[in-house]
Design a protein around this motif. Structure first.
Motif, short mmCIF file in Angstrom:
data_model
loop_
_atom_site.label_atom_id
_atom_site.label_comp_id
_atom_site.label_asym_id
_atom_site.label_seq_id
_atom_site.Cartn_x
_atom_site.Cartn_y
_atom_site.Cartn_z
N GLY A 1 6.93 0.09 -3.82
CA GLY A 1 6.51 0.91 -4.96
C GLY A 1 5.32 1.79 -4.63
O GLY A 1 4.62 1.59 -3.63
N GLY A 2 5.08 2.74 -5.49
CA GLY A 2 4.01 3.70 -5.26
C GLY A 2 2.62 3.21 -5.63
O GLY A 2 1.63 3.73 -5.14
N GLY A 3 2.52 2.23 -6.51
CA GLY A 3 1.21 1.73 -6.92
C GLY A 3 0.36 2.79 -7.58
O GLY A 3 -0.86 2.83 -7.36
N GLY A 4 0.96 3.65 -8.38
CA GLY A 4 0.27 4.78 -8.98
C GLY A 4 -0.94 4.42 -9.83
O GLY A 4 -1.93 5.15 -9.85
N ARG A 5 -0.89 3.30 -10.54
CA ARG A 5 -2.01 2.92 -11.40
C ARG A 5 -3.22 2.48 -10.60
O ARG A 5 -4.33 2.48 -11.10
N PHE A 6 -3.03 2.12 -9.35
CA PHE A 6 -4.13 1.65 -8.51
C PHE A 6 -4.96 2.82 -7.97
O PHE A 6 -6.15 2.69 -7.74
N GLY A 7 -4.29 3.93 -7.71
CA GLY A 7 -4.99 5.10 -7.22
C GLY A 7 -4.90 5.32 -5.73
O GLY A 7 -5.25 6.38 -5.22
N SER A 8 -4.45 4.33 -4.99
CA SER A 8 -4.25 4.43 -3.54
C SER A 8 -3.23 3.36 -3.16
O SER A 8 -2.69 2.69 -4.04
N ASP A 9 -2.96 3.22 -1.88
CA ASP A 9 -2.00 2.20 -1.43
C ASP A 9 -2.62 0.83 -1.63
O ASP A 9 -3.35 0.32 -0.78
N LYS A 10 -2.33 0.21 -2.76
CA LYS A 10 -2.95 -1.07 -3.09
C LYS A 10 -2.60 -2.18 -2.10
O LYS A 10 -3.35 -3.12 -1.94
N ARG A 11 -1.50 -2.02 -1.43
CA ARG A 11 -1.09 -3.05 -0.45
C ARG A 11 -2.15 -3.23 0.62
O ARG A 11 -2.28 -4.29 1.20
N GLN A 12 -2.92 -2.17 0.90
CA GLN A 12 -3.93 -2.22 1.96
C GLN A 12 -5.32 -2.57 1.44
O GLN A 12 -6.26 -2.67 2.23
N ALA A 13 -5.46 -2.78 0.14
CA ALA A 13 -6.76 -3.14 -0.43
C ALA A 13 -7.22 -4.47 0.18
O ALA A 13 -6.43 -5.39 0.35
N ARG A 14 -8.49 -4.54 0.51
CA ARG A 14 -9.05 -5.75 1.11
C ARG A 14 -9.50 -6.73 0.03
O ARG A 14 -10.16 -6.37 -0.93
N LEU A 15 -9.14 -7.97 0.23
CA LEU A 15 -9.53 -9.05 -0.67
C LEU A 15 -10.84 -9.65 -0.17
O LEU A 15 -11.25 -9.41 0.97
N PRO A 16 -11.50 -10.46 -0.98
CA PRO A 16 -12.76 -11.07 -0.56
C PRO A 16 -12.67 -11.85 0.75
O PRO A 16 -13.64 -11.93 1.49
N ASP A 17 -11.49 -12.40 1.06
CA ASP A 17 -11.34 -13.18 2.30
C ASP A 17 -11.02 -12.31 3.52
O ASP A 17 -10.80 -12.82 4.62
N GLY A 18 -10.94 -10.97 3.33
CA GLY A 18 -10.71 -10.05 4.44
C GLY A 18 -9.26 -9.65 4.64
O GLY A 18 -8.97 -8.68 5.34
N ARG A 19 -8.33 -10.38 4.05
CA ARG A 19 -6.92 -10.03 4.17
C ARG A 19 -6.59 -8.86 3.26
O ARG A 19 -7.27 -8.61 2.28
N THR A 20 -5.50 -8.16 3.58
CA THR A 20 -5.02 -7.13 2.68
C THR A 20 -4.27 -7.80 1.53
O THR A 20 -3.82 -8.95 1.64
N LEU A 21 -4.12 -7.05 0.45
CA LEU A 21 -3.39 -7.55 -0.71
C LEU A 21 -1.97 -7.97 -0.33
O LEU A 21 -1.50 -9.04 -0.71
N LEU A 22 -1.30 -7.14 0.47
CA LEU A 22 0.08 -7.46 0.85
C LEU A 22 0.12 -8.68 1.77
O LEU A 22 0.97 -9.56 1.61
N GLU A 23 -0.79 -8.76 2.72
CA GLU A 23 -0.82 -9.92 3.61
C GLU A 23 -1.02 -11.21 2.82
O GLU A 23 -0.35 -12.22 3.06
N ALA A 24 -1.92 -11.19 1.85
CA ALA A 24 -2.17 -12.37 1.02
C ALA A 24 -0.93 -12.72 0.19
O ALA A 24 -0.58 -13.90 0.04
N SER A 25 -0.26 -11.70 -0.33
CA SER A 25 0.94 -11.94 -1.14
C SER A 25 2.06 -12.55 -0.31
O SER A 25 2.80 -13.41 -0.79
#
Length: 189
Positions: A10-34
């Motif tokens: 998906g495009g993740g339009g509501r996030f404003g950027s590629d949310k899959r690459q957003a960093r979580l507090p533990d350093g992983r990306t959102l997609l990696e954690a999912s």
């Protein structure tokens, strides 16, 4: 055998950027954690991606996942779901598919394992927390062919009779927590 499919095209339009690459507090990306909840909990795992997705393909190589390129991903989630269902149906002796979303990083591995085990009963599986239905969802093989013609924003809710589902009450708030906006990341701290 039980397959796992995570939708991340998906495009993740509501996030404003590629949310899959957003960093979580533990350093992983959102997609990696999912994806981490699925690793080792299903027999085969695939990630539905847009074509020419260098980030997603690199993650598939790193985690030894099957990349599923969805050329029609811009047309809505239905196309991604159909792509995942077609792959699962192509697997020998596939009894069902645990369907996850690439923006749900707090799902516990035990949850995916319990959904996969429940799929052997041959009915849809609906994970719940405090009575509220969430994701990932279990789809028995008998439901997969009905997903092949999905398009647009049609999801499994439009092709599966969830009133017939096995409702699993789980101690996992992660089945309800998805990340749609950047502000949602603060709930993970």
């Amino acid at each position: 055998m039980i397959a796992g499919v995570v939708l991340a095209a998906g495009g993740g339009g509501r996030f404003g950027s590629d949310k899959r690459q957003a960093r979580l507090p533990d350093g992983r990306t959102l997609l990696e954690a999912s994806l981490s909840a699925f690793i080792g909990q299903v027999d085969e795992l695939a990630l539905v991606l847009p074509p020419e997705d260098a980030f997603g393909l690199a993650l598939c190589r790193q985690l030894a996942l099957r990349p599923l390129r969805c050329d029609r991903h811009r047309g809505g989630m239905g196309h991604s779901l159909a792509c995942g269902a077609a792959w699962a149906l192509s697997l020998p002796d596939c009894r069902g598919m645990v369907l996850g979303l690439g923006d749900m990083p707090a799902v516990k591995p035990l949850t995916v394992s319990q959904i996969a085990a429940a799929l052997w009963r041959g009915q849809p599986v609906l994970p719940c927390h405090l009575g509220r239905a969430g994701h990932p969802r279990g789809l028995p093989a008998s439901c997969l062919a009905g997903l092949l013609d999905l398009n647009g924003d049609a999801g499994a809710r439009d092709a599966v009779d969830w009133s017939q589902a096995l409702r699993l009450e789980l101690d996992d708030l992660g089945v309800l927590l998805d990340i749609d906006r950047e502000a949602d990341l603060s709930g993970l701290a």
